[in-house]
Every structure is written in C-alpha cells, then in structure tokens.
Enzyme design. Structure first.
Site, PDB file in Angstrom:
ATOM      1  N   THR A 146       0.811  -1.224   0.000  1.00 30.01           N
ATOM      2  CA  THR A 146       0.000   0.000   0.000  1.00 30.01           C
ATOM      3  C   THR A 146       0.836   1.262   0.000  1.00 30.01           C
ATOM      4  O   THR A 146       0.483   2.258  -0.621  1.00 30.01           O
ATOM      5  CB  THR A 146      -0.921  -0.007   1.245  1.00 30.01           C
ATOM      6  OG1 THR A 146      -1.810  -1.096   1.114  1.00 30.01           O
ATOM      7  CG2 THR A 146      -1.715   1.277   1.364  1.00 30.01           C
ATOM      8  N   ASP A 172       1.586  -6.803  -4.400  1.00 31.67           N
ATOM      9  CA  ASP A 172       0.773  -6.773  -3.184  1.00 31.67           C
ATOM     10  C   ASP A 172       1.348  -7.911  -2.341  1.00 31.67           C
ATOM     11  O   ASP A 172       1.618  -8.993  -2.862  1.00 31.67           O
ATOM     12  CB  ASP A 172      -0.674  -7.074  -3.567  1.00 31.67           C
ATOM     13  CG  ASP A 172      -1.617  -6.991  -2.380  1.00 31.67           C
ATOM     14  OD1 ASP A 172      -2.535  -6.166  -2.414  1.00 31.67           O
ATOM     15  OD2 ASP A 172      -1.445  -7.784  -1.424  1.00 31.67           O
ATOM     16  N   SER A 173       1.544  -7.689  -1.047  1.00 28.67           N
ATOM     17  CA  SER A 173       2.267  -8.705  -0.281  1.00 28.67           C
ATOM     18  C   SER A 173       1.479 -10.002  -0.101  1.00 28.67           C
ATOM     19  O   SER A 173       2.011 -10.988   0.374  1.00 28.67           O
ATOM     20  CB  SER A 173       2.737  -8.158   1.069  1.00 28.67           C
ATOM     21  OG  SER A 173       1.691  -8.096   1.983  1.00 28.67           O
ATOM     22  N   SER A 174       0.221 -10.011  -0.498  1.00 31.18           N
ATOM     23  CA  SER A 174      -0.519 -11.287  -0.493  1.00 31.18           C
ATOM     24  C   SER A 174       0.098 -12.247  -1.515  1.00 31.18           C
ATOM     25  O   SER A 174      -0.150 -13.445  -1.458  1.00 31.18           O
ATOM     26  CB  SER A 174      -1.986 -11.054  -0.859  1.00 31.18           C
ATOM     27  OG  SER A 174      -2.511 -10.047  -0.064  1.00 31.18           O
ATOM     28  N   THR A 213      -0.051 -21.711  20.382  1.00 30.72           N
ATOM     29  CA  THR A 213      -1.383 -21.372  20.874  1.00 30.72           C
ATOM     30  C   THR A 213      -2.145 -20.431  19.938  1.00 30.72           C
ATOM     31  O   THR A 213      -1.541 -19.583  19.269  1.00 30.72           O
ATOM     32  CB  THR A 213      -1.334 -20.736  22.284  1.00 30.72           C
ATOM     33  OG1 THR A 213      -2.668 -20.366  22.669  1.00 30.72           O
ATOM     34  CG2 THR A 213      -0.445 -19.508  22.352  1.00 30.72           C
ATOM     35  N   GLN A 214      -3.472 -20.589  19.925  1.00 29.06           N
ATOM     36  CA  GLN A 214      -4.323 -19.670  19.170  1.00 29.06           C
ATOM     37  C   GLN A 214      -4.436 -18.322  19.862  1.00 29.06           C
ATOM     38  O   GLN A 214      -4.875 -17.340  19.265  1.00 29.06           O
ATOM     39  CB  GLN A 214      -5.737 -20.250  19.033  1.00 29.06           C
ATOM     40  CG  GLN A 214      -5.809 -21.471  18.167  1.00 29.06           C
ATOM     41  CD  GLN A 214      -7.214 -22.078  18.126  1.00 29.06           C
ATOM     42  OE1 GLN A 214      -8.198 -21.456  18.515  1.00 29.06           O
ATOM     43  NE2 GLN A 214      -7.297 -23.297  17.645  1.00 29.06           N
ATOM     44  N   CYS A 215      -4.097 -18.284  21.167  1.00 30.27           N
ATOM     45  CA  CYS A 215      -4.192 -17.013  21.900  1.00 30.27           C
ATOM     46  C   CYS A 215      -3.185 -16.029  21.323  1.00 30.27           C
ATOM     47  O   CYS A 215      -2.108 -16.409  20.872  1.00 30.27           O
ATOM     48  CB  CYS A 215      -3.868 -17.214  23.377  1.00 30.27           C
ATOM     49  SG  CYS A 215      -5.084 -18.208  24.232  1.00 30.27           S
ATOM     50  N   THR A 220       1.660  -4.712   4.242  1.00 31.57           N
ATOM     51  CA  THR A 220       1.483  -5.090   5.652  1.00 31.57           C
ATOM     52  C   THR A 220       0.934  -6.508   5.817  1.00 31.57           C
ATOM     53  O   THR A 220       1.175  -7.139   6.846  1.00 31.57           O
ATOM     54  CB  THR A 220       0.530  -4.110   6.369  1.00 31.57           C
ATOM     55  OG1 THR A 220      -0.710  -4.073   5.659  1.00 31.57           O
ATOM     56  CG2 THR A 220       1.124  -2.730   6.453  1.00 31.57           C
ATOM     57  N   ASP A 221       0.195  -6.983   4.812  1.00 32.45           N
ATOM     58  CA  ASP A 221      -0.530  -8.249   5.009  1.00 32.45           C
ATOM     59  C   ASP A 221       0.367  -9.418   5.399  1.00 32.45           C
ATOM     60  O   ASP A 221       0.001 -10.230   6.250  1.00 32.45           O
ATOM     61  CB  ASP A 221      -1.324  -8.612   3.741  1.00 32.45           C
ATOM     62  CG  ASP A 221      -2.507  -7.672   3.534  1.00 32.45           C
ATOM     63  OD1 ASP A 221      -2.887  -6.979   4.499  1.00 32.45           O
ATOM     64  OD2 ASP A 221      -3.058  -7.639   2.421  1.00 32.45           O
TER      65      ASP A 221
HETATM   66  N1  ASP Z   1      -2.590  -5.694   0.498  1.00 28.80           N
HETATM   67  C1  ASP Z   1      -1.537  -4.799   0.886  1.00 28.80           C
HETATM   68  C2  ASP Z   1      -0.251  -5.593   0.960  1.00 28.80           C
HETATM   69  O1  ASP Z   1      -0.040  -6.283   1.918  1.00 28.80           O
HETATM   70  C3  ASP Z   1      -1.853  -4.163   2.188  1.00 28.80           C
HETATM   71  C4  ASP Z   1      -0.799  -3.225   2.701  1.00 28.80           C
HETATM   72  O2  ASP Z   1       0.220  -2.964   2.131  1.00 28.80           O
HETATM   73  O3  ASP Z   1      -1.026  -2.680   3.773  1.00 28.80           O
HETATM   74  O4  ASP Z   1       0.547  -5.523   0.058  1.00 28.80           O
END
Ligand code: ASP
Length: 345
Positions: A15, A59-61, A280-282, A91-92
């Site tokens: 982003t 996109d980091s996805s 853990t899921q916590c 961020t993802d």
């Molecule tokens: N979908 C974006 C990514 O991870 C979201 C971001 O950058 O915050 O590339």
C-alpha cells in the site's frame, strides 16, 4: 546521528507505494521514484539513501519464499556498502517476511527494518511518511562506538519498533496495525525515539561477516483446531505424506481435544516422523503442555513445544530448519531452541 550513514531503501510493493487506478478504482503499485518525491523530508537527512526497486512490485498477499531469497541475496550483496536496510513491504504478510529474514540472515550487525503503511503515501492522512521517516532514523542510529543501535530484523510501524519474528498484524484498519504480544517493543517513537537496549539483541562479534541461508523447505501446513473439527480433516493435515511438518494451533496453554481418535492420529503422525509444533491460538502467552491432561497427551505423543512463538515465526523457522536438514529429529530439537529471539526460552 552519524553523518556518514548510508542506507538502502528496498521497495517490494504494498500500500505504501500504491495509487488508485482511475479505471477500476483498485489500488495498484506505482513507480518507486515517486515515493521519494512524496517524502521530500528524506532529503533533509544528512546521509545517503539509495533505492532499489523489485520488479514486479507486488501486493504482499503474493509474497512467496522466492522473494525472501531475493531479499537475502540482495542484502548480502550490498551489505558492506550500507549501514542499514529498509524494506518497504505490504502489511498483510510483513510479519511472515520479517520472520523469514530473521532466520535467513546470520551474523547480522546492521539494522534490517521492514515498514509499510495502511494508507498510500500520496494521500493526505497517510501513515506512510511517519513510518518511513522513523525507519530511516532507526536504521541509521549508532552508539558512541559507531555500532548500530538495533542490529536486528525488525518491523517499524505506528509508534513501535518490534522484533520481526515477534510481530503480528493485528488490525486491518488502524494505523497501529502491528503488535508484539510476547516481547516488549525494541523502541518507541514519541517526541524522541526511545530505544530499549535491554531488549535488543547484540552480536557477540561486531566485525563478523554476514552469511545467508536461502535453502527453504516449504513442506509445512497449519492446522487450526476448533470445536467440531472432523477426524478426516485432522488426518488429512497430520498424515499427508507431502508435508514434513505441521503447526498445530491449539487452545489456551496448548490444549487439544482428548478424543482417542484425535490423540491416536497425532501419535501416529509423530511416530511416522512428522514434526508437529504446538502453538497457541491465543494472541499472547505460551504453550505449556504440562498443565492440563489434554496438553500432556500431546507432549507424550511427541508434539514439539512452540512456546510463545507466533504462527508466522514458527512457519518461517520450519521452512529454514527443514531446508537445512533432512533429519526431522534435529528439526524438532531446534524448534524448541531460541535461535533469533523468537521464543522466550
Ligand atoms: N494488500 C496490501 C499488501 O499487503 C496491504 C498493505 O500494504 O497494507 O501488500
């Protein structure tokens, strides 16, 4: 601040460098040179900032381990020319990438700081500028002997600097999108940047050279337990011959169902040599398989204790360890050791 500092700013996508496409109104990556135009404040720093743009920007996805290998190779190739590295990343999956780099880079004596933003850097209320400027300041910070203040792989986001392999993306909307639930922040940015030296890992030898581990074995899957989980689903994950390791996200302090079919399946997978790691899921706290009978059964079956590891870090650590050795017994042993500050042990 050291006048002679020089930094490499590596842009991978995300982003922070995206723009709205006027045709379909979705956010798409744009040319990196525009980032520096958007942040003229960077020119005020007295040191050199070079840039490196990945192609394609993603996109980091879409991050794959091949990008971590490319990042590790790039940092190694440029290591002697710079005092610190900043990686602009979506961020993802930033916590996955920061965790991976923490294991792939050995002998680090310089900062490697991941950052990004929730809003593109070109929009008026962006958090990208502050994140980037704080990262630049931290990546160039040195002590009186000229050593880096934070020679670690970190995430700088919102007002915090966190150890990369302790961080988690916890919020899809607010600017403080990351947390480090099981380890204190390494620094906090307010009027000044307050470094918490007692929590920062320092190398034993400041003059060692860096080495990288780029062989990763991705034959790992993640099984999240939930009430009503079926025997077929558990068997599918734990007994799949195509995987060498499974991260099992359990309840609370590392507990799981006590149904005989469940314990039998776990035992069978462990006997077959599979590395099963209990995480853990916590959000916070640690696995302790000695507290409850349901946890004890897992320990007896041969499940590895993931302690207070994040799932992201456990995944990266497994990729790294499995890539290093074909011996799953060794991998199990190393999973329970603190290698890069990723578990409290
Ligand atoms: N979908 C974006 C990514 O991870 C979201 C971001 O950058 O915050 O590339």
């Amino acid at each position: 601040m050291n006048q002679k500092s020089s930094l490499l700013l590596i842009y991978t996508g995300g982003t922070i460098g995206m723009k709205q496409d006027p045709t379909d109104l979705t956010l798409k990556p744009f040319d990196f040179s525009q980032i520096l135009e958007e942040v003229p404040e960077l020119r005020k720093f007295a040191f050199k900032i070079d840039t490196w743009t990945f192609d394609p920007l993603i996109d980091s996805s879409d991050v794959e381990p091949s990008m971590w290998q490319a990042l590790a190779n790039l940092i190694k190739a440029k290591y002697d020319s710079y005092d610190g590295f900043i990686i602009l990343h979506g961020t993802d999956t930033m916590s996955y990438s920061a965790s991976a780099l923490s294991f792939m880079l050995d002998g680090l004596t310089k900062p490697v700081i991941f950052t990004g933003s929730q809003l593109p850097i070109g929009v008026p209320r962006t958090d990208g500028k502050e994140n980037l400027i704080s990262s630049v300041e931290i990546a160039s910070a040195k002590d009186s002997e000229g050593h880096a203040l934070v020679p670690e792989v970190c995430i700088c986001f919102g007002s915090k600097l966190m150890r990369g392999n302790r961080s988690i993306k916890v919020n899809a909307e607010v600017f403080d999108a990351f947390e480090s639930p099981n380890y204190p922040p390494l620094a906090e940015a307010g009027i000044n940047i307050r470094y918490r030296n007692e929590f920062i890992r320092k190398p034993l030898d400041w003059y060692q050279s860096i080495s990288i581990n780029t062989t990763l074995d991705t034959r790992v899957s993640i099984l999240k337990l939930h009430p009503g989980i079926t025997r077929e689903a558990v068997q599918y994950f734990l007994c799949d011959p195509g995987t060498r390791a499974v991260i099992m996200e359990t309840y609370g302090a590392g507990n799981a169902p006590s149904a005989p079919w469940f314990i039998d399946t776990v035992s069978e997978a462990c006997r077959g040599g599979k590395v099963i790691v209990n995480v853990t899921q916590c959000l916070a706290g640690t696995v302790n398989m000695d507290i409850y009978a349901t946890g004890k059964c897992l320990k007896t079956a041969g499940v590895v204790n993931g302690f207070d590891s994040t799932t992201e870090s456990a995944l990266a650590k497994l990729f790294f360890l499995l890539g290093k050795s074909d011996d799953n017994i060794w991998v199990k042993e190393m999973m329970e050791r603190n290698l890069k500050g990723e578990i409290s042990k």
